[in-house]
Motif scaffolding. Structure first.
Motif, PDB file in Angstrom:
ATOM      1  N   VAL A   1      47.026  23.443  45.829  1.00  0.00           N
ATOM      2  CA  VAL A   1      46.915  24.159  47.091  1.00  0.00           C
ATOM      3  C   VAL A   1      46.768  25.652  46.810  1.00  0.00           C
ATOM      4  N   ALA A   2      45.753  26.249  47.385  1.00  0.00           N
ATOM      5  CA  ALA A   2      45.509  27.683  47.203  1.00  0.00           C
ATOM      6  C   ALA A   2      45.224  28.297  48.566  1.00  0.00           C
TER       7      ALA A   2
ATOM      8  N   GLU B   1      43.723  30.941  54.850  1.00  0.00           N
ATOM      9  CA  GLU B   1      44.376  29.670  55.160  1.00  0.00           C
ATOM     10  C   GLU B   1      44.465  28.830  53.900  1.00  0.00           C
ATOM     11  N   PRO B   2      45.418  27.906  53.824  1.00  0.00           N
ATOM     12  CA  PRO B   2      45.560  27.079  52.619  1.00  0.00           C
ATOM     13  C   PRO B   2      44.486  26.001  52.550  1.00  0.00           C
ATOM     14  N   HIS B   3      44.090  25.684  51.329  1.00  0.00           N
ATOM     15  CA  HIS B   3      43.183  24.552  51.127  1.00  0.00           C
ATOM     16  C   HIS B   3      43.391  24.038  49.707  1.00  0.00           C
ATOM     17  N   VAL B   4      42.887  22.856  49.452  1.00  0.00           N
ATOM     18  CA  VAL B   4      43.060  22.224  48.151  1.00  0.00           C
ATOM     19  C   VAL B   4      41.881  22.566  47.261  1.00  0.00           C
TER      20      VAL B   4
ATOM     21  N   CYS C   1      33.301  27.565  54.997  1.00  0.00           N
ATOM     22  CA  CYS C   1      32.923  28.307  53.797  1.00  0.00           C
ATOM     23  C   CYS C   1      34.101  29.151  53.322  1.00  0.00           C
ATOM     24  N   SER C   2      34.331  29.174  52.023  1.00  0.00           N
ATOM     25  CA  SER C   2      35.257  30.141  51.438  1.00  0.00           C
ATOM     26  C   SER C   2      34.472  31.426  51.193  1.00  0.00           C
ATOM     27  N   ILE C   3      34.939  32.541  51.742  1.00  0.00           N
ATOM     28  CA  ILE C   3      34.108  33.753  51.728  1.00  0.00           C
ATOM     29  C   ILE C   3      34.742  34.920  50.963  1.00  0.00           C
ATOM     30  N   ASP C   4      35.757  34.657  50.131  1.00  0.00           N
ATOM     31  CA  ASP C   4      36.362  35.752  49.364  1.00  0.00           C
ATOM     32  C   ASP C   4      35.339  36.410  48.443  1.00  0.00           C
ATOM     33  N   ARG C   5      34.524  35.603  47.762  1.00  0.00           N
ATOM     34  CA  ARG C   5      33.505  36.173  46.868  1.00  0.00           C
ATOM     35  C   ARG C   5      32.447  36.920  47.681  1.00  0.00           C
TER      36      ARG C   5
END
Length: 426
Positions: A380-381, A372-375, A230-234
Motif C-alpha cells: 500500500v502506497a 490517496e492510498p493504492h496498491v 491516473c497516478s500523476i505525481d510524475r
C-alpha cells in the motif's frame, strides 16, 4: 462596384444569427481581412471580416438584431461611391425598398369592443429589433414605455433587459391592501402575501444553443462511459521542471490535452465522427477545450495538437480563452474536431461524466488530483491520483476501441516523458 455584405452561415445548418456589434462606422475604409462586425452564433461570439479592400457605405442591421443567414447586413463599395445615392444602389442590388425597415412592435388591442385595460390601443409603430421583441414576448411584456437607445431611437436588447429587470423589481414589492377610513380590515385581509424571491434572467443565445445542442445529444446519441484513474505525481514533477525554464507556464490540463492527442494518434479509430452516410475519419488531431468564458460556455478547437509542444498548447489555450472572454473568437476557432476535453478538477470536483458535444464522438471529463492510498507492487502506497471519465458515441466507436484509447491515455499521463519526445528542440 457596390456589393452587399451578407450574414454568413457561421454554424453549419444555422438559419439566423444575432448581430451583436459593429466594429466600424459608416464610411470607414477597411482592408481585406479587417473585422467589421461581431456576430453571436449558437457556439460563440465571432468576428465577421471583409474579403477585399472596401468602404462601409451603409449599415443595414442594428446591434442586437436577429438576421437571417444570407440577408444583407451592410452595403460595401469604393471611395467614389461614398457620396452616391445608397437608396438606388440598394435597389440595383435587389434589396427591396431601400434600407430594410426594422420590424415594428405594435401593442395588441381587442379585435372588437372596448380595449382591454392591460393592453390599451397604440396607434404608432415602435422601432424594435426582432431579438428584443422575442425577449419581451417571453417575459409577457410589451414595448410600451421603453425608450430605445439604438440607432434612430430603436429598441435594442439592452433596453429590453433593463425593462424586464425593472418589471421584476416592481413585482417584488409586497402587495398591500388598504381598508376604508375608520374601518379595521380583518387579519386575513390585512396580512400581506409573502413574495417569492427570484430573479428571471433572460437566456442568452449561447445558453439556449448549449441547452438545445446538449439535449439533442443526450436524446439521439447512445452514450457509454469508461472510467480511468491516473497516478500523476510524475506528471506534476515534470510540469514543475518545465515551468522552471519556459516563459509560458504549462497547466496540468495542457499536459492532459497532449496525452489525449497522443492517444488519438496511437488509436486512430477514435478520431472519427458519425454521419448518416459514413464515418468521417480525420487525418489530423483537433481537440476542443471546454472554456467557461465570461460570455458563456464555449469550446474553441485546437488544431493539429498531435504536432504541438506542450508550451504551444498552453499558449494556444490561453489565446483562445482570452478571445472567448473578449468575444473575439473567429468562425474557424469553434468548428471541427472529433474530441473534447473538459476539466473541473481545479474547482475541486473529483469525478464527473460529460455530455458529448455534437457532432464530435467523445469527450473526456477530468477531475481533481488528490493523495490517496493504492496498491503498488503488492504494497500500500500513497500517490496523487486523478480520475477521468470518457463519454463515447457508440454509433461511431466500439467499446474495445475506447478501452485501447483509455489505456494509452493513462500510460502517457503516468509516463509524462513520452509527451516530450518530439519537443527536445524547444
Amino acid at each position: 462596384m457596390a456589393s452587399l455584405l451578407l450574414m454568413p452561415e457561421i454554424a453549419a445548418g444555422a438559419t439566423e444569427a444575432v448581430l451583436c456589434e459593429w466594429l466600424a462606422a459608416e464610411n470607414a475604409h477597411l482592408a481585406a481581412g479587417d473585422p467589421v462586425a461581431l456576430v453571436e452564433t449558437a457556439k460563440a461570439v465571432v468576428e465577421v471580416a471583409v474579403d477585399d479592400d472596401t468602404v462601409l457605405l451603409k449599415l443595414l442591421a442594428a446591434p442586437g438584431e436577429t438576421v437571417d443567414v444570407g440577408a444583407p447586413i451592410a452595403l460595401l463599395g469604393s471611395r467614389d461611391e461614398s457620396g452616391l445615392d445608397h437608396h438606388r444602389m440598394l435597389q440595383a442590388l435587389g434589396v427591396p425598398g431601400s434600407v430594410p425597415e426594422p420590424a415594428a412592435c405594435v401593442a395588441l388591442s381587442e379585435p372588437s369592443g372596448a380595449p382591454s385595460p392591460a393592453n390599451p390601443p397604440v396607434h404608432e409603430r415602435t422601432r424594435i429589433s426582432p431579438l428584443s421583441r422575442a425577449l419581451l414576448s417571453r417575459a409577457g411584456l410589451t414595448c410600451d414605455g421603453i425608450v430605445g437607445t439604438g440607432p434612430g431611437g430603436r429598441i435594442v436588447r439592452r433596453d429590453v433587459e433593463a425593462h424586464i429587470a425593472a418589471d421584476i423589481e416592481t413585482r417584488r414589492q409586497p402587495e398591500t391592501q388598504s381598508a376604508p377610513p375608520g374601518r379595521t380590515p380583518p387579519a386575513e385581509v390585512a396580512r400581506p402575501r409573502p413574495a417569492v424571491a427570484f430573479e428571471a434572467v433572460p437566456h442568452t443565445r449561447i445558453r439556449r444553443a448549449v441547452a438545445a445542442r446538449l439535449t439533442g445529444s443526450k436524446q439521439s446519441t447512445p452514450h457509454f462511459y469508461l472510467r480511468g484513474t491516473c497516478s500523476i505525481d510524475r506528471l506534476l514533477a515534470v510540469r514543475t521542471e518545465i515551468n522552471s525554464v519556459l516563459p509560458r507556464k504549462v497547466s496540468v490540463n495542457d499536459l492532459v490535452i497532449k496525452a489525449a492527442a497522443r492517444a488519438h494518434t496511437l488509436v486512430p479509430d477514435m478520431n472519427v465522427i458519425w454521419t448518416e452516410d459514413a464515418l468521417h475519419r480525420y487525418a489530423t488531431v483537433d481537440i476542443a477545450v471546454a472554456v467557461a468564458s465570461t460570455r458563456g460556455l464555449v469550446t474553441p478547437v485546437l488544431r493539429n495538437v498531435d504536432t504541438m509542444s506542450v508550451s504551444q498548447i498552453a499558449q494556444t489555450v490561453a489565446d483562445r480563452v482570452e478571445a472567448a472572454n473578449r468575444g473575439r473568437l473567429r468562425q474557424d476557432d469553434v468548428e471541427g474536431g472529433a474530441f473534447s476535453v473538459t476539466n473541473l478538477g481545479m474547482h475541486g470536483v473529483e469525478e464527473f461524466a460529460a455530455i458529448i458535444n455534437p457532432p464530435q464522438s467523445a469527450i473526456l471529463a477530468v477531475g481533481m488530483g488528490r493523495p490517496e492510498p493504492h496498491v503498488h507492487d503488492g504494497a500500500v502506497a500513497v500517490a496523487t491520483r486523478m480520475r477521468v471519465v470518457l463519454s463515447v458515441d457508440h454509433r461511431a466507436i466500439d467499446g474495445v476501441v475506447a478501452a485501447h484509447w483509455m489505456r494509452e491515455f493513462v500510460r502517457h499521463v503516468e509516463a509524462p516523458a513520452l509527451l516530450l519526445l518530439n519537443n527536445l528542440s524547444e
